[in-house]
Design an enzyme around this catalytic site. Structure first.
Site, PDB file in Angstrom:
ATOM      1  CD  GLU A   1      13.483 -16.320   5.177  1.00  0.00           C
ATOM      2  OE1 GLU A   1      12.299 -16.662   5.399  1.00  0.00           O
ATOM      3  OE2 GLU A   1      14.133 -15.565   5.916  1.00  0.00           O
TER       4      GLU A   1
ATOM      5  CB  CYS B   1     -14.960  10.676   6.786  1.00  0.00           C
ATOM      6  SG  CYS B   1     -16.015  10.906   8.236  1.00  0.00           S
TER       7      CYS B   1
ATOM      8  CG  ASN C   1      10.808 -14.790  -0.688  1.00  0.00           C
ATOM      9  OD1 ASN C   1      11.510 -14.615   0.311  1.00  0.00           O
ATOM     10  ND2 ASN C   1       9.494 -14.612  -0.674  1.00  0.00           N
TER      11      ASN C   1
ATOM     12  CB  VAL D   1      -0.962  -0.005   1.224  1.00  0.00           C
ATOM     13  CG1 VAL D   1      -1.934  -1.185   1.136  1.00  0.00           C
ATOM     14  CG2 VAL D   1      -0.199  -0.050   2.552  1.00  0.00           C
ATOM     15  CG  ASP D   2       5.012   0.490  -0.763  1.00  0.00           C
ATOM     16  OD1 ASP D   2       4.646   0.451  -1.951  1.00  0.00           O
ATOM     17  OD2 ASP D   2       5.794  -0.357  -0.264  1.00  0.00           O
TER      18      ASP D   2
ATOM     19  CB  CYS E   1     -18.342  15.475   9.438  1.00  0.00           C
ATOM     20  SG  CYS E   1     -17.891  13.722   9.544  1.00  0.00           S
TER      21      CYS E   1
ATOM     22  CG  HIS F   1      -3.867  -6.550   0.453  1.00  0.00           C
ATOM     23  ND1 HIS F   1      -2.792  -7.282   0.899  1.00  0.00           N
ATOM     24  CD2 HIS F   1      -4.843  -7.462   0.177  1.00  0.00           C
ATOM     25  CE1 HIS F   1      -3.100  -8.572   0.895  1.00  0.00           C
ATOM     26  NE2 HIS F   1      -4.326  -8.706   0.451  1.00  0.00           N
TER      27      HIS F   1
ATOM     28  CB  ALA G   1      13.359  -8.001  -4.605  1.00  0.00           C
TER      29      ALA G   1
ATOM     30  CB  CYS H   1     -13.984  13.755   8.635  1.00  0.00           C
ATOM     31  SG  CYS H   1     -14.959  14.497   7.327  1.00  0.00           S
TER      32      CYS H   1
HETATM   33  P1  OAD Z   1       5.234 -10.920   4.306  1.00  0.00           P
HETATM   34  O1  OAD Z   1       5.866 -10.041   5.322  1.00  0.00           O
HETATM   35  O2  OAD Z   1       4.317 -11.980   4.751  1.00  0.00           O
HETATM   36  O3  OAD Z   1       6.382 -11.636   3.453  1.00  0.00           O
HETATM   37  C1  OAD Z   1       7.485 -10.943   2.959  1.00  0.00           C
HETATM   38  C2  OAD Z   1       8.299 -11.907   2.117  1.00  0.00           C
HETATM   39  O4  OAD Z   1       9.354 -11.164   1.513  1.00  0.00           O
HETATM   40  C3  OAD Z   1       8.954 -13.048   2.901  1.00  0.00           C
HETATM   41  O5  OAD Z   1       8.736 -14.271   2.205  1.00  0.00           O
HETATM   42  C4  OAD Z   1      10.446 -12.687   2.930  1.00  0.00           C
HETATM   43  O6  OAD Z   1      11.287 -13.831   2.866  1.00  0.00           O
HETATM   44  C5  OAD Z   1      10.570 -11.878   1.664  1.00  0.00           C
HETATM   45  N1  OAD Z   1      11.646 -10.863   1.674  1.00  0.00           N
HETATM   46  C6  OAD Z   1      12.072 -10.073   2.690  1.00  0.00           C
HETATM   47  N2  OAD Z   1      13.011  -9.209   2.276  1.00  0.00           N
HETATM   48  C7  OAD Z   1      13.206  -9.454   0.953  1.00  0.00           C
HETATM   49  C8  OAD Z   1      14.039  -8.893  -0.057  1.00  0.00           C
HETATM   50  N3  OAD Z   1      14.890  -7.882   0.193  1.00  0.00           N
HETATM   51  N4  OAD Z   1      13.954  -9.401  -1.312  1.00  0.00           N
HETATM   52  C9  OAD Z   1      13.109 -10.430  -1.603  1.00  0.00           C
HETATM   53  N5  OAD Z   1      12.286 -10.996  -0.688  1.00  0.00           N
HETATM   54  C10 OAD Z   1      12.325 -10.519   0.566  1.00  0.00           C
HETATM   55  O7  OAD Z   1       4.558  -9.920   3.230  1.00  0.00           O
HETATM   56  P2  OAD Z   1       3.352 -10.208   2.229  1.00  0.00           P
HETATM   57  O8  OAD Z   1       3.444 -11.555   1.630  1.00  0.00           O
HETATM   58  O9  OAD Z   1       3.284  -9.038   1.316  1.00  0.00           O
HETATM   59  O10 OAD Z   1      -2.044  -7.600   4.334  1.00  0.00           O
HETATM   60  O11 OAD Z   1       2.120 -10.136   3.203  1.00  0.00           O
HETATM   61  C11 OAD Z   1       0.839 -10.292   2.679  1.00  0.00           C
HETATM   62  C12 OAD Z   1      -0.141  -9.463   3.444  1.00  0.00           C
HETATM   63  O12 OAD Z   1      -0.050  -9.750   4.846  1.00  0.00           O
HETATM   64  C13 OAD Z   1       0.114  -7.965   3.408  1.00  0.00           C
HETATM   65  O13 OAD Z   1      -0.362  -7.349   2.237  1.00  0.00           O
HETATM   66  C14 OAD Z   1      -0.631  -7.479   4.606  1.00  0.00           C
HETATM   67  C15 OAD Z   1      -0.162  -8.515   5.600  1.00  0.00           C
HETATM   68  O14 OAD Z   1      -0.962  -8.732   6.682  1.00  0.00           O
HETATM   69  C16 OAD Z   1      -2.922  -6.804   4.926  1.00  0.00           C
HETATM   70  O15 OAD Z   1      -2.596  -5.941   5.700  1.00  0.00           O
HETATM   71  C17 OAD Z   1      -4.339  -7.105   4.533  1.00  0.00           C
END
Ligand code: OAD
Length: 248
Positions: A214, A126, A212, A102-103, A149, A118, A231, A147
């Site tokens: 890992e 609001c 990734n 969301v950045d 309001c 997401h 990455a 807001c």
């Molecule tokens: P996660 O924090 O679950 O996973 C991040 C992944 O990035 C992991 O598998 C790490 O190994 C990998 N990682 C870390 N640093 C890295 C790098 N420099 N290069 C490559 N890989 C790297 O994040 P998301 O899978 O995005 O949702 O999480 C999914 C959702 O969970 C988010 O959108 C958010 C969260 O709760 C909501 O808030 C609804």
């Protein structure tokens, strides 16, 4: 690394490459991921801070975490991984980026077709009157921000317990079915329905390339090429090689 060569060959020979990104792609921009030893969810319990019912019950508490996160995100800049995906789009080898982030760093790097699965932190709504605000117009030091309001503002990000924006959901799965290649970057592939995008793409015949630090649940199941590493280091190498292959 022979995986980089293999990934580049597959991408160069494909018509429809879709990227699916997660928090890991923004780690090198200084934004912490959610899971893992440095993750946000080791400090904050997601059910207490990221569920919509928690926000409704105690917006002030959740906003204290959000304000901390906003401070980091608003000063973050795209890193070489975001720019590499932009370059891939310029080469005609990235039809769309589906991001769970969301950045807005993909857009700031110049990617034109970005689907925010997401939602976004760039705008807030609001909860009482529905008025929309740009984040730059909101004083995030006042917690919770309100807001005119008097209603509490909520960022337009998807909290647990909230639906995925319908257009993003539909379009993402359509793209997954159309893709020849799904390039999965920096996601732990644990949160659904985003985690079923790779499954949908694979079932429709796409090759799965994963970048990734890992292995993830995808790595030994549906991933065809696993490029282990950061990455911001791996993606520019893949793109450089794709560029070379397209010239020859
Ligand atoms: P996660 O924090 O679950 O996973 C991040 C992944 O990035 C992991 O598998 C790490 O190994 C990998 N990682 C870390 N640093 C890295 C790098 N420099 N290069 C490559 N890989 C790297 O994040 P998301 O899978 O995005 O949702 O999480 C999914 C959702 O969970 C988010 O959108 C958010 C969260 O709760 C909501 O808030 C609804």
């Amino acid at each position: 690394m022979k995986e980089i060569e293999r990934a580049a060959e597959i991408i160069a020979g494909s018509k429809c490459v879709i990227a699916l990104t997660g928090a890991g792609i923004s780690v090198e921009s200084g934004i912490p991921a959610f899971r893992g030893s440095q993750g946000l969810w080791t400090k904050y319990d997601p059910m207490e801070y990221a569920h919509i019912s928690s926000f409704m019950r105690d917006p002030e508490k959740v906003w204290r975490m959000l304000a901390e996160l906003y401070e980091i995100v608003l000063s973050a800049k795209p890193n070489p991984a975001h720019y590499a995906l932009k370059e891939l789009e310029d080469l005609g080898k990235c039809t769309a980026v589906i991001t769970q982030n969301v950045d807005a760093l993909h857009q700031r790097a110049g990617s034109r077709k970005v689907i925010e699965f997401h939602g976004t932190g760039e705008t807030l709504t609001c909860l009482d009157c529905g008025r929309s605000y740009k984040v730059d117009d909101v004083d995030l030091k006042k917690i919770p921000p309100r807001c005119t309001c008097g209603g509490v503002l909520k960022p337009d990000i998807v909290f647990f317990g909230e639906p995925i924006p319908p257009d993003a959901l539909r379009e993402s799965f359509e793209l997954a079915r159309r893709a020849d290649v799904l390039l999965v970057v920096g996601t732990s592939a644990q949160v659904y329905p985003a985690a079923s995008i790779p499954e949908e793409a694979k079932a429709s015949g796409a090759k799965i390339i994963e970048v990734n630090l890992e292995p993830t649940p995808l790595t030994n199941t549906i991933t065809d090429v696993f490029c282990q590493g950061k990455a911001g280091e791996v993606l520019p190498k893949i793109v450089e090689r794709v560029r070379g292959l397209l010239k020859t």
